[in-house]
Write a protein that holds these residues in place. Structure first.
Motif, PDB file in Angstrom:
ATOM      1  N   ILE A  16      45.810 -90.110 -14.412  1.00  0.00           N
ATOM      2  CA  ILE A  16      46.611 -91.006 -13.593  1.00  0.00           C
ATOM      3  C   ILE A  16      46.693 -92.356 -14.301  1.00  0.00           C
ATOM      4  N   ASP A  17      47.914 -92.856 -14.440  1.00  0.00           N
ATOM      5  CA  ASP A  17      48.135 -94.166 -15.050  1.00  0.00           C
ATOM      6  C   ASP A  17      48.641 -95.107 -13.961  1.00  0.00           C
ATOM      7  N   PHE A  18      47.768 -95.987 -13.485  1.00  0.00           N
ATOM      8  CA  PHE A  18      48.193 -97.030 -12.542  1.00  0.00           C
ATOM      9  C   PHE A  18      48.799 -98.152 -13.380  1.00  0.00           C
ATOM     10  N   TYR A  19      50.061 -98.473 -13.121  1.00  0.00           N
ATOM     11  CA  TYR A  19      50.771 -99.452 -13.945  1.00  0.00           C
ATOM     12  C   TYR A  19      51.629-100.350 -13.062  1.00  0.00           C
ATOM     13  N   ALA A  20      52.247-101.352 -13.699  1.00  0.00           N
ATOM     14  CA  ALA A  20      53.219-102.211 -13.023  1.00  0.00           C
ATOM     15  C   ALA A  20      54.374-102.462 -13.983  1.00  0.00           C
ATOM     16  N   GLU A  21      55.571-102.582 -13.426  1.00  0.00           N
ATOM     17  CA  GLU A  21      56.777-102.800 -14.245  1.00  0.00           C
ATOM     18  C   GLU A  21      56.668-104.074 -15.083  1.00  0.00           C
ATOM     19  N   TRP A  22      56.024-105.105 -14.534  1.00  0.00           N
ATOM     20  CA  TRP A  22      55.961-106.417 -15.188  1.00  0.00           C
ATOM     21  C   TRP A  22      54.837-106.529 -16.212  1.00  0.00           C
ATOM     22  N   CYS A  23      54.077-105.475 -16.402  1.00  0.00           N
ATOM     23  CA  CYS A  23      52.863-105.509 -17.230  1.00  0.00           C
ATOM     24  C   CYS A  23      53.161-105.096 -18.673  1.00  0.00           C
ATOM     25  N   GLY A  24      52.943-106.021 -19.616  1.00  0.00           N
ATOM     26  CA  GLY A  24      53.173-105.742 -21.035  1.00  0.00           C
ATOM     27  C   GLY A  24      52.339-104.594 -21.586  1.00  0.00           C
ATOM     28  N   PRO A  25      51.002-104.636 -21.407  1.00  0.00           N
ATOM     29  CA  PRO A  25      50.167-103.538 -21.910  1.00  0.00           C
ATOM     30  C   PRO A  25      50.547-102.176 -21.295  1.00  0.00           C
ATOM     31  N   CYS A  26      51.039-102.189 -20.054  1.00  0.00           N
ATOM     32  CA  CYS A  26      51.460-100.932 -19.412  1.00  0.00           C
ATOM     33  C   CYS A  26      52.612-100.300 -20.194  1.00  0.00           C
ATOM     34  N   LYS A  27      53.507-101.155 -20.677  1.00  0.00           N
ATOM     35  CA  LYS A  27      54.644-100.648 -21.453  1.00  0.00           C
ATOM     36  C   LYS A  27      54.160-100.014 -22.763  1.00  0.00           C
ATOM     37  N   MET A  28      53.046-100.521 -23.295  1.00  0.00           N
ATOM     38  CA  MET A  28      52.475 -99.940 -24.509  1.00  0.00           C
ATOM     39  C   MET A  28      51.884 -98.560 -24.245  1.00  0.00           C
ATOM     40  N   MET A  29      51.444 -98.310 -23.009  1.00  0.00           N
ATOM     41  CA  MET A  29      50.823 -97.032 -22.673  1.00  0.00           C
ATOM     42  C   MET A  29      51.838 -95.894 -22.599  1.00  0.00           C
ATOM     43  N   SER A  30      53.082 -96.194 -22.217  1.00  0.00           N
ATOM     44  CA  SER A  30      54.070 -95.127 -22.018  1.00  0.00           C
ATOM     45  C   SER A  30      54.244 -94.210 -23.227  1.00  0.00           C
ATOM     46  N   GLN A  77      36.780 -87.595  -9.717  1.00  0.00           N
ATOM     47  CA  GLN A  77      37.088 -88.574 -10.752  1.00  0.00           C
ATOM     48  C   GLN A  77      36.041 -88.441 -11.852  1.00  0.00           C
ATOM     49  N   LEU A  78      36.495 -88.136 -13.070  1.00  0.00           N
ATOM     50  CA  LEU A  78      35.589 -87.891 -14.188  1.00  0.00           C
ATOM     51  C   LEU A  78      35.461 -89.077 -15.124  1.00  0.00           C
ATOM     52  N   TRP A  79      36.484 -89.945 -15.132  1.00  0.00           N
ATOM     53  CA  TRP A  79      36.523 -91.033 -16.115  1.00  0.00           C
ATOM     54  C   TRP A  79      37.496 -92.088 -15.631  1.00  0.00           C
ATOM     55  N   ARG A  80      37.269 -93.315 -16.027  1.00  0.00           N
ATOM     56  CA  ARG A  80      38.213 -94.388 -15.693  1.00  0.00           C
ATOM     57  C   ARG A  80      38.073 -95.502 -16.712  1.00  0.00           C
ATOM     58  N   GLN A  81      39.204 -96.136 -17.016  1.00  0.00           N
ATOM     59  CA  GLN A  81      39.176 -97.277 -17.926  1.00  0.00           C
ATOM     60  C   GLN A  81      40.408 -98.129 -17.679  1.00  0.00           C
ATOM     61  N   SER A  82      40.222 -99.428 -17.759  1.00  0.00           N
ATOM     62  CA  SER A  82      41.358-100.350 -17.662  1.00  0.00           C
ATOM     63  C   SER A  82      41.738-100.802 -19.053  1.00  0.00           C
ATOM     64  N   GLY A  83      43.019-101.081 -19.232  1.00  0.00           N
ATOM     65  CA  GLY A  83      43.510-101.534 -20.524  1.00  0.00           C
ATOM     66  C   GLY A  83      44.135-100.388 -21.306  1.00  0.00           C
ATOM     67  N   VAL A  84      44.669-100.732 -22.463  1.00  0.00           N
ATOM     68  CA  VAL A  84      45.336 -99.748 -23.311  1.00  0.00           C
ATOM     69  C   VAL A  84      44.284 -98.857 -23.976  1.00  0.00           C
ATOM     70  N   VAL A  85      44.505 -97.544 -23.912  1.00  0.00           N
ATOM     71  CA  VAL A  85      43.612 -96.575 -24.552  1.00  0.00           C
ATOM     72  C   VAL A  85      44.435 -95.821 -25.594  1.00  0.00           C
ATOM     73  N   GLN A  86      43.908 -95.703 -26.788  1.00  0.00           N
ATOM     74  CA  GLN A  86      44.655 -95.056 -27.870  1.00  0.00           C
ATOM     75  C   GLN A  86      44.743 -93.545 -27.671  1.00  0.00           C
ATOM     76  N   LYS A  87      45.776 -92.962 -28.259  1.00  0.00           N
ATOM     77  CA  LYS A  87      46.065 -91.533 -28.114  1.00  0.00           C
ATOM     78  C   LYS A  87      44.852 -90.657 -28.460  1.00  0.00           C
ATOM     79  N   GLU A  88      44.237 -90.895 -29.618  1.00  0.00           N
ATOM     80  CA  GLU A  88      43.114 -90.054 -30.057  1.00  0.00           C
ATOM     81  C   GLU A  88      41.963 -90.118 -29.060  1.00  0.00           C
TER      82      GLU A  88
END
Length: 98
Positions: A16-30, A77-88
Motif C-alpha cells: 500500500i502506497d499512502f500518497y498525496a497529489e501535492w507531494c514531490g517524493p510521492c511522485k518519485m515513487m510512482s 501488516q508485515l512492514w512499513r516505511q515512510s519516504g522514498v524506497v528504492q526498487k531493489e
C-alpha cells in the motif's frame, strides 16, 4: 473500507502506497512502484491511496507523512516505511515476506 480489508487479506503480499497529489517524493515513487510491479507481476498487489481523499484510512494506519508504504499479507501488516524506497529494496522486502 471493507473493500480495503478484502484487499489486504489476500494470500499474496499487498503493498500500500499512502500518497498525496501535492507531494514531490510521492511522485518519485510512482515509476518505482511500476518497476516493482513489472518485476514481480502477479506475486504482489500494489495499491495507491490518496491520503487527502481517504483521511479515515490514513488515520487508522497512523500515516503522518507521505509517502508511507505498508506491506500486508493475509491482513497482517508485515512492514512499513515512510519516504522514498528504492526498487531493489522494495523487491527484497516483498520477496522476503512472500
Amino acid at each position: 473500507m471493507s473493500k480495503f480489508s478484502e484487499i489486504i487479506n489476500q494470500d499474496k503480499p499487498v503493498l500500500i502506497d499512502f500518497y498525496a497529489e501535492w507531494c514531490g517524493p510521492c511522485k518519485m515513487m510512482s515509476p518505482i512502484l511500476k518497476e516493482v510491479k513489472d518485476s514481480l507481476g502477479e506475486a504482489v498487489s500494489i495499491l495507491k491511496i490518496d491520503v487527502d481523499k481517504n483521511q479515515a484510512l490514513a488515520a487508522k494506519y497512523q500515516v503522518k507523512g507521505v509517502p508511507t508504504l505498508l506491506l500486508f499479507k493475509q491482513g497482517k501488516q508485515l512492514w512499513r516505511q515512510s519516504g522514498v524506497v528504492q526498487k531493489e529494496d522494495l523487491i527484497k522486502i516483498i520477496k522476503s515476506n512472500n
